[in-house]
Design a protein around this motif. Sequence first.
Motif, PDB file in Angstrom:
ATOM      1  N   GLY A   1       0.618  -1.319   0.034  1.00 51.24           N
ATOM      2  CA  GLY A   1       0.000   0.160   0.097  1.00 51.24           C
ATOM      3  C   GLY A   1       0.817   1.452  -0.051  1.00 51.24           C
ATOM      4  O   GLY A   1       0.273   2.394   0.283  1.00 51.24           O
ATOM      5  N   ALA A   2       2.163   1.038  -0.117  1.00 52.92           N
ATOM      6  CA  ALA A   2       3.134   2.408  -0.208  1.00 52.92           C
ATOM      7  C   ALA A   2       2.655   3.297  -1.141  1.00 52.92           C
ATOM      8  O   ALA A   2       2.845   4.474  -1.274  1.00 52.92           O
ATOM      9  CB  ALA A   2       4.640   1.974  -0.028  1.00 52.92           C
TER      10      ALA A   2
ATOM     11  N   LYS B   1       3.539   1.899  -4.804  1.00 46.16           N
ATOM     12  CA  LYS B   1       4.565   1.526  -5.669  1.00 46.16           C
ATOM     13  C   LYS B   1       3.642   1.328  -7.245  1.00 46.16           C
ATOM     14  O   LYS B   1       4.052   1.822  -8.185  1.00 46.16           O
ATOM     15  CB  LYS B   1       5.156   0.299  -5.466  1.00 46.16           C
TER      16      LYS B   1
ATOM     17  N   GLU C   1       0.816  -5.985 -12.629  1.00 49.40           N
ATOM     18  CA  GLU C   1       0.541  -7.093 -11.746  1.00 49.40           C
ATOM     19  C   GLU C   1      -0.546  -7.921 -11.980  1.00 49.40           C
ATOM     20  O   GLU C   1      -1.538  -7.455 -12.687  1.00 49.40           O
ATOM     21  CB  GLU C   1       0.061  -6.160 -10.534  1.00 49.40           C
TER      22      GLU C   1
HETATM   23  P1  ATP Z   1       1.094  -3.640  -2.870  1.00 51.04           P
HETATM   24  O1  ATP Z   1       2.603  -3.808  -2.650  1.00 51.04           O
HETATM   25  O2  ATP Z   1       0.514  -3.988  -1.575  1.00 51.04           O
HETATM   26  O3  ATP Z   1       0.812  -3.978  -4.053  1.00 51.04           O
HETATM   27  P2  ATP Z   1       1.680  -0.592  -3.455  1.00 51.04           P
HETATM   28  O4  ATP Z   1       2.518  -0.101  -2.943  1.00 51.04           O
HETATM   29  O5  ATP Z   1       1.543  -1.397  -5.005  1.00 51.04           O
HETATM   30  O6  ATP Z   1       1.087  -1.998  -2.729  1.00 51.04           O
HETATM   31  P3  ATP Z   1      -0.782   0.884  -4.295  1.00 51.04           P
HETATM   32  O7  ATP Z   1      -1.447  -0.434  -5.292  1.00 51.04           O
HETATM   33  O8  ATP Z   1      -0.053   1.593  -5.079  1.00 51.04           O
HETATM   34  O9  ATP Z   1       0.506   0.404  -3.414  1.00 51.04           O
HETATM   35  O10 ATP Z   1      -1.861   1.481  -3.399  1.00 51.04           O
HETATM   36  C1  ATP Z   1      -1.392   2.568  -2.842  1.00 51.04           C
HETATM   37  C2  ATP Z   1      -2.545   3.121  -2.040  1.00 51.04           C
HETATM   38  O11 ATP Z   1      -3.603   3.612  -2.680  1.00 51.04           O
HETATM   39  C3  ATP Z   1      -3.283   2.008  -1.076  1.00 51.04           C
HETATM   40  O12 ATP Z   1      -3.496   2.584   0.213  1.00 51.04           O
HETATM   41  C4  ATP Z   1      -4.452   1.372  -1.813  1.00 51.04           C
HETATM   42  O13 ATP Z   1      -5.591   1.326  -0.987  1.00 51.04           O
HETATM   43  C5  ATP Z   1      -4.899   2.805  -2.728  1.00 51.04           C
HETATM   44  N1  ATP Z   1      -5.406   2.787  -4.038  1.00 51.04           N
HETATM   45  C6  ATP Z   1      -4.827   1.682  -4.958  1.00 51.04           C
HETATM   46  N2  ATP Z   1      -5.752   1.649  -6.010  1.00 51.04           N
HETATM   47  C7  ATP Z   1      -6.985   2.439  -5.775  1.00 51.04           C
HETATM   48  C8  ATP Z   1      -7.995   2.644  -6.185  1.00 51.04           C
HETATM   49  N3  ATP Z   1      -8.576   2.253  -7.453  1.00 51.04           N
HETATM   50  N4  ATP Z   1      -9.014   3.328  -5.730  1.00 51.04           N
HETATM   51  C9  ATP Z   1      -8.850   3.772  -4.550  1.00 51.04           C
HETATM   52  N5  ATP Z   1      -7.778   3.602  -3.707  1.00 51.04           N
HETATM   53  C10 ATP Z   1      -6.784   3.146  -4.146  1.00 51.04           C
END
Ligand code: ATP
Length: 238
Positions: free
Chosen positions: A41-42, A44, A87
């Motif tokens: 959730g960072a 990325k 992903e």
């Molecule tokens: P992971 O390693 O778990 O895949 P990540 O670093 O890739 O995490 P992201 O998927 O970019 O993280 O998510 C970042 C934040 O944005 C999270 O809090 C997630 O819940 C939120 N988020 C992601 N996609 C959406 C969306 N379509 N609508 C609302 N919030 C979102």
Amino acid sequence: MTQPMLSIKGLQVAYGGIQAVKNVDMDVQQGELVTLIGSNGAGKTTTLKAVTGMIPMKAGDVTYRGKSIKGVPSWELLAQGLVMVPEGRGVFARMTIVENLQMGAYLRNDKDGIAADIEKMFAIFPRLKERAAQLAGTMSGGEQQMLAMARALMSQPKLLILDEPTMGLSPVMTEKIFEVINQVSSEGMTIVLVEQNAKLALKAADRGYVMGSGNIIMSGKASDMLNDPSVQAAYLGE
Ligand code: ATP
């Protein structure tokens, strides 16, 4: 230093009221393998999606080979050699494996080169060869993951962006994917890798960035980061 191939400056991305990416600066030089690691959730995946035109940027800019690509759609970036393997799956479920590979090369017109590259992908991923006529949608998650990567390579990317390419894969397949990443990297391809296995990612990478709740919180040479006690404690399970 030469002009970076990819440069992200002050990137911000929001989903409605939620600011998922608050401030990201990141540079990738031609030929580098750069990894972006960090907790769940960072932000990325959101960063990668904004770079590749899949979601809009709220603020900031991204340049690719010296030009801003803000607002440029994914298909146009593909034509410019900037290719993302998302992903999860992202293959054409109703097409066979071989058709998926051909689709990856649809902007090329070197018929012999395409045929040779399909054979190259079959040599790298023998499972795809065994199942060449199978519909992609009926393959296992791991097999689809391999196919997604092979299809991206068929387009001969200049910059390959991989979002968690080993997600859900067995240790043997994970190793295989990293072999492929290392191979194409050593052949000169520029790669950005988001990976949950931070240790493997940092071992393969030239440089790394760590992301924490929407910001880059650390960056450096991958070998230094591997030996950094705070990185080890937080991300390498040591
Ligand atoms: P992971 O390693 O778990 O895949 P990540 O670093 O890739 O995490 P992201 O998927 O970019 O993280 O998510 C970042 C934040 O944005 C999270 O809090 C997630 O819940 C939120 N988020 C992601 N996609 C959406 C969306 N379509 N609508 C609302 N919030 C979102």
